[in-house]
Motif scaffolding. Structure first.
Motif, PDB file in Angstrom:
ATOM      1  N   TYR A  63      -5.814  11.926  -3.495  1.00  0.00           N
ATOM      2  CA  TYR A  63      -6.501  10.559  -3.489  1.00  0.00           C
ATOM      3  C   TYR A  63      -7.192  10.487  -2.196  1.00  0.00           C
ATOM      4  CZ  TYR A  63      -1.999   9.730  -0.522  1.00  0.00           C
ATOM      5  OH  TYR A  63      -1.089   9.749   0.187  1.00  0.00           O
ATOM      6  N   VAL A  64      -7.745   9.463  -1.949  1.00  0.00           N
ATOM      7  CA  VAL A  64      -8.751   9.146  -0.779  1.00  0.00           C
ATOM      8  C   VAL A  64      -8.322   7.702  -0.081  1.00  0.00           C
ATOM      9  CG1 VAL A  64     -11.014   9.070   0.204  1.00  0.00           C
ATOM     10  CG2 VAL A  64     -10.392  10.682  -1.840  1.00  0.00           C
ATOM     11  N   ILE A  65      -8.445   7.452   0.924  1.00  0.00           N
ATOM     12  CA  ILE A  65      -8.268   6.243   1.553  1.00  0.00           C
ATOM     13  C   ILE A  65      -9.440   5.693   2.038  1.00  0.00           C
ATOM     14  CG2 ILE A  65      -7.431   4.855   3.602  1.00  0.00           C
ATOM     15  CD1 ILE A  65      -4.845   6.170   3.398  1.00  0.00           C
ATOM     16  N   VAL A  66     -10.005   4.336   1.501  1.00  0.00           N
ATOM     17  CA  VAL A  66     -11.393   3.777   1.697  1.00  0.00           C
ATOM     18  C   VAL A  66     -10.764   2.676   2.587  1.00  0.00           C
ATOM     19  CG1 VAL A  66     -13.147   2.652   0.808  1.00  0.00           C
ATOM     20  CG2 VAL A  66     -12.318   4.668  -0.378  1.00  0.00           C
ATOM     21  N   LEU A  67     -11.459   2.331   3.558  1.00  0.00           N
ATOM     22  CA  LEU A  67     -11.266   1.241   4.313  1.00  0.00           C
ATOM     23  C   LEU A  67     -12.343   0.175   4.285  1.00  0.00           C
ATOM     24  CD1 LEU A  67     -10.509   2.791   7.923  1.00  0.00           C
ATOM     25  CD2 LEU A  67      -8.961   1.901   6.093  1.00  0.00           C
TER      26      LEU A  67
ATOM     27  N   ASP B 175       0.716  -1.297   0.013  1.00  0.00           N
ATOM     28  CA  ASP B 175      -0.054   0.152   0.011  1.00  0.00           C
ATOM     29  C   ASP B 175       0.908   1.241   0.117  1.00  0.00           C
ATOM     30  OD1 ASP B 175      -2.505  -1.370   0.150  1.00  0.00           O
ATOM     31  OD2 ASP B 175      -2.208  -1.615   2.325  1.00  0.00           O
ATOM     32  N   ASN B 176       2.005   1.222   0.872  1.00  0.00           N
ATOM     33  CA  ASN B 176       2.670   2.311   0.711  1.00  0.00           C
ATOM     34  C   ASN B 176       3.411   2.687  -0.426  1.00  0.00           C
ATOM     35  OD1 ASN B 176       3.076   3.452   3.285  1.00  0.00           O
ATOM     36  ND2 ASN B 176       4.091   1.606   4.364  1.00  0.00           N
ATOM     37  N   ILE B 177       3.426   1.676  -1.473  1.00  0.00           N
ATOM     38  CA  ILE B 177       4.003   1.854  -2.659  1.00  0.00           C
ATOM     39  C   ILE B 177       3.205   2.787  -3.690  1.00  0.00           C
ATOM     40  CG2 ILE B 177       4.690   0.711  -4.934  1.00  0.00           C
ATOM     41  CD1 ILE B 177       5.905  -1.643  -3.243  1.00  0.00           C
ATOM     42  N   ALA B 178       1.736   2.360  -3.379  1.00  0.00           N
ATOM     43  CA  ALA B 178       0.831   3.100  -4.183  1.00  0.00           C
ATOM     44  C   ALA B 178       0.569   4.557  -3.503  1.00  0.00           C
ATOM     45  CB  ALA B 178      -0.454   2.145  -3.892  1.00  0.00           C
ATOM     46  N   ILE B 179       0.860   4.507  -2.320  1.00  0.00           N
ATOM     47  CA  ILE B 179       0.748   5.827  -1.803  1.00  0.00           C
ATOM     48  C   ILE B 179       1.824   6.723  -2.111  1.00  0.00           C
ATOM     49  CG2 ILE B 179       1.075   7.307   0.490  1.00  0.00           C
ATOM     50  CD1 ILE B 179      -0.646   4.789   1.944  1.00  0.00           C
ATOM     51  N   GLU B 180       2.913   6.109  -2.226  1.00  0.00           N
ATOM     52  CA  GLU B 180       4.090   7.123  -2.552  1.00  0.00           C
ATOM     53  C   GLU B 180       4.015   7.390  -4.272  1.00  0.00           C
ATOM     54  OE1 GLU B 180       7.554   4.297  -1.967  1.00  0.00           O
ATOM     55  OE2 GLU B 180       7.420   4.828   0.490  1.00  0.00           O
ATOM     56  N   MET B 181       3.603   6.310  -5.023  1.00  0.00           N
ATOM     57  CA  MET B 181       3.101   6.935  -6.231  1.00  0.00           C
ATOM     58  C   MET B 181       2.280   8.222  -6.402  1.00  0.00           C
ATOM     59  SD  MET B 181       2.034   4.116  -9.203  1.00  0.00           S
ATOM     60  CE  MET B 181       3.100   2.744  -8.569  1.00  0.00           C
ATOM     61  N   CYS B 182       1.053   7.981  -5.592  1.00  0.00           N
ATOM     62  CA  CYS B 182       0.191   9.110  -5.659  1.00  0.00           C
ATOM     63  C   CYS B 182       0.893  10.501  -5.147  1.00  0.00           C
ATOM     64  CB  CYS B 182      -1.069   8.781  -4.620  1.00  0.00           C
ATOM     65  SG  CYS B 182      -1.981   7.623  -5.348  1.00  0.00           S
ATOM     66  N   GLU B 183       1.618  10.330  -4.061  1.00  0.00           N
ATOM     67  CA  GLU B 183       2.337  11.378  -3.627  1.00  0.00           C
ATOM     68  C   GLU B 183       3.420  12.128  -4.485  1.00  0.00           C
ATOM     69  OE1 GLU B 183       2.193  13.253  -0.623  1.00  0.00           O
ATOM     70  OE2 GLU B 183       0.482  12.001   0.278  1.00  0.00           O
TER      71      GLU B 183
ATOM     72  N   THR C 175       1.245  12.304   4.907  1.00  0.00           N
ATOM     73  CA  THR C 175       0.639  12.480   3.605  1.00  0.00           C
ATOM     74  C   THR C 175       0.453  14.073   3.237  1.00  0.00           C
ATOM     75  OG1 THR C 175      -1.849  12.269   3.890  1.00  0.00           O
ATOM     76  CG2 THR C 175      -0.321  10.043   3.480  1.00  0.00           C
ATOM     77  N   GLN C 176       0.405  14.264   1.883  1.00  0.00           N
ATOM     78  CA  GLN C 176       0.208  15.678   1.492  1.00  0.00           C
ATOM     79  C   GLN C 176      -1.020  15.714   0.445  1.00  0.00           C
ATOM     80  OE1 GLN C 176       3.795  17.116  -0.250  1.00  0.00           O
ATOM     81  NE2 GLN C 176       4.503  18.024   1.860  1.00  0.00           N
TER      82      GLN C 176
ATOM     83  N   GLN D 164      -5.509   7.326  10.408  1.00  0.00           N
ATOM     84  CA  GLN D 164      -5.779   9.062  10.356  1.00  0.00           C
ATOM     85  C   GLN D 164      -4.648   9.492  10.747  1.00  0.00           C
ATOM     86  OE1 GLN D 164      -9.218  10.628  10.121  1.00  0.00           O
ATOM     87  NE2 GLN D 164      -7.346  11.590   9.325  1.00  0.00           N
ATOM     88  N   LYS D 165      -3.894   9.074  11.902  1.00  0.00           N
ATOM     89  CA  LYS D 165      -2.415   9.487  12.295  1.00  0.00           C
ATOM     90  C   LYS D 165      -1.632   9.532  11.182  1.00  0.00           C
ATOM     91  CE  LYS D 165       1.161   9.319  15.888  1.00  0.00           C
ATOM     92  NZ  LYS D 165       1.553   8.593  16.862  1.00  0.00           N
ATOM     93  N   PHE D 166      -1.513   8.293  10.192  1.00  0.00           N
ATOM     94  CA  PHE D 166      -0.721   8.276   9.225  1.00  0.00           C
ATOM     95  C   PHE D 166      -1.026   9.508   8.263  1.00  0.00           C
ATOM     96  CE2 PHE D 166       0.236   6.554   4.762  1.00  0.00           C
ATOM     97  CZ  PHE D 166       1.244   6.456   4.931  1.00  0.00           C
TER      98      PHE D 166
END
Length: 283
Positions: A221-225, A207-215, A250-251, A243-245
């Motif tokens: 982007y939005v996180i859906v649980l 998931d962090n790879i995908a987050i880093e890609m978006c950043e 993130t930006q 939420q803390k993460f």
């Protein structure tokens, strides 16, 4: 940004019973949503505003850690969004095509949103739930991880396009990185990326790879649980951790989390409303 015209929000649901009565009788409200409005108030809150239902179990000093009402549409707004997702003769909702490369993707100039996540996180099940008001749309769902191998494009009337991306991690397509990275970088009409995270295990390395890609690409982007397999206590723990993460790491991530269930439909109406808003269909 979300539509500035949205009327707040969850509190009106309980302070103004006349709103519910008017909506349940309105011709602009779908029959399915009119039935939802007849649910008992606590059930209705859990279905429409699941994150605010979680708030009840937090100590007062922890509630400020959560962004609960940044996107806080009224029942009227949610009803309008449900109409956008309802298939009619004048609002056709269809599968368009699939592609393994961006140059094979259909040329669709309407706004676009995409869904990405780990294999077997419930991505196709979620999209099927979003399209439940268009039962003729076929969204293939499999219990086997890695079922989706291509980018699948669905048009929602003349409003926007929804893209189901291949899952990453176990049994991901060999060219997954090239396919998804190129899409995210080059798709000019992409308005929002929805990153699905399994609330049982939380954010994983993949998931962090995908987050880093978006950043890296400065994509909103939005996180859906996905919460179908998570107990209430465990979900609350994960919501606070994620939420803390989001707050500190993130930006480009929208501050508010979206817990959803493709089984009970909790959070589905709110997510439809958010999609309609970011694609300019609630202005």
């Amino acid at each position: 940004m979300v539509a500035p015209g949205l009327r707040l929000g969850a509190e009106r649901l309980f302070e103004m019973p006349a709103v519910l009565e008017r909506l349940s009788r309105s011709n602009s409200t779908s029959q399915a949503f009119a039935e939802v409005l007849r649910l008992p108030k606590q059930q209705l809150r859990k279905l429409l505003y699941p994150l605010q239902e979680v708030e009840r179990f937090l100590a007062p000093d922890r509630r400020q850690d959560l962004h609960l009402r940044i996107f806080d549409p009224s029942p009227e707004d949610i009803a309008r969004a449900d109409k956008v997702f309802t298939a009619t003769e004048g609002n056709r909702i269809d599968y368009v095509s699939s592609a393994v490369r961006i140059d094979h993707a259909p040329d669709l100039f309407r706004p676009e949103v995409c869904f990405i996540g780990r294999s077997n996180v419930g991505k196709s099940s979620l999209i099927k739930a979003l399209f439940s008001l268009a039962p003729e749309v076929e969204v293939r769902v499999s219990k086997k991880p890695g079922h989706t191998k291509k980018m699948n494009f669905f048009k929602v009337g003349k409003h926007f396009t929804v893209v189901d991306m291949p899952g990453y991690g176990y049994r991901a397509p060999e060219d997954f990185v090239d396919m998804v990275e190129t899409y995210l970088k080059e798709r000019r009409n992409l308005k929002r990326t929805f990153l699905l995270v399994d609330s049982v295990v939380g954010i994983q390395k993949t998931d962090n790879i995908a987050i880093e890609m978006c950043e890296e690409f400065a994509l909103p982007y939005v996180i859906v649980l996905t919460k179908d397999k998570s107990s209430k206590g465990h979900l609350l723990k994960q919501v606070l951790q994620i939420q803390k993460f989001v707050n500190t790491k993130t930006q480009g991530c929208f501050p508010q989390l979206f817990p959803v269930s493709a089984v009970t439909f909790s959070g589905i109406h709110l997510l439809r409303c958010f999609i309609a808003s970011v694609t300019g269909n609630l202005d």
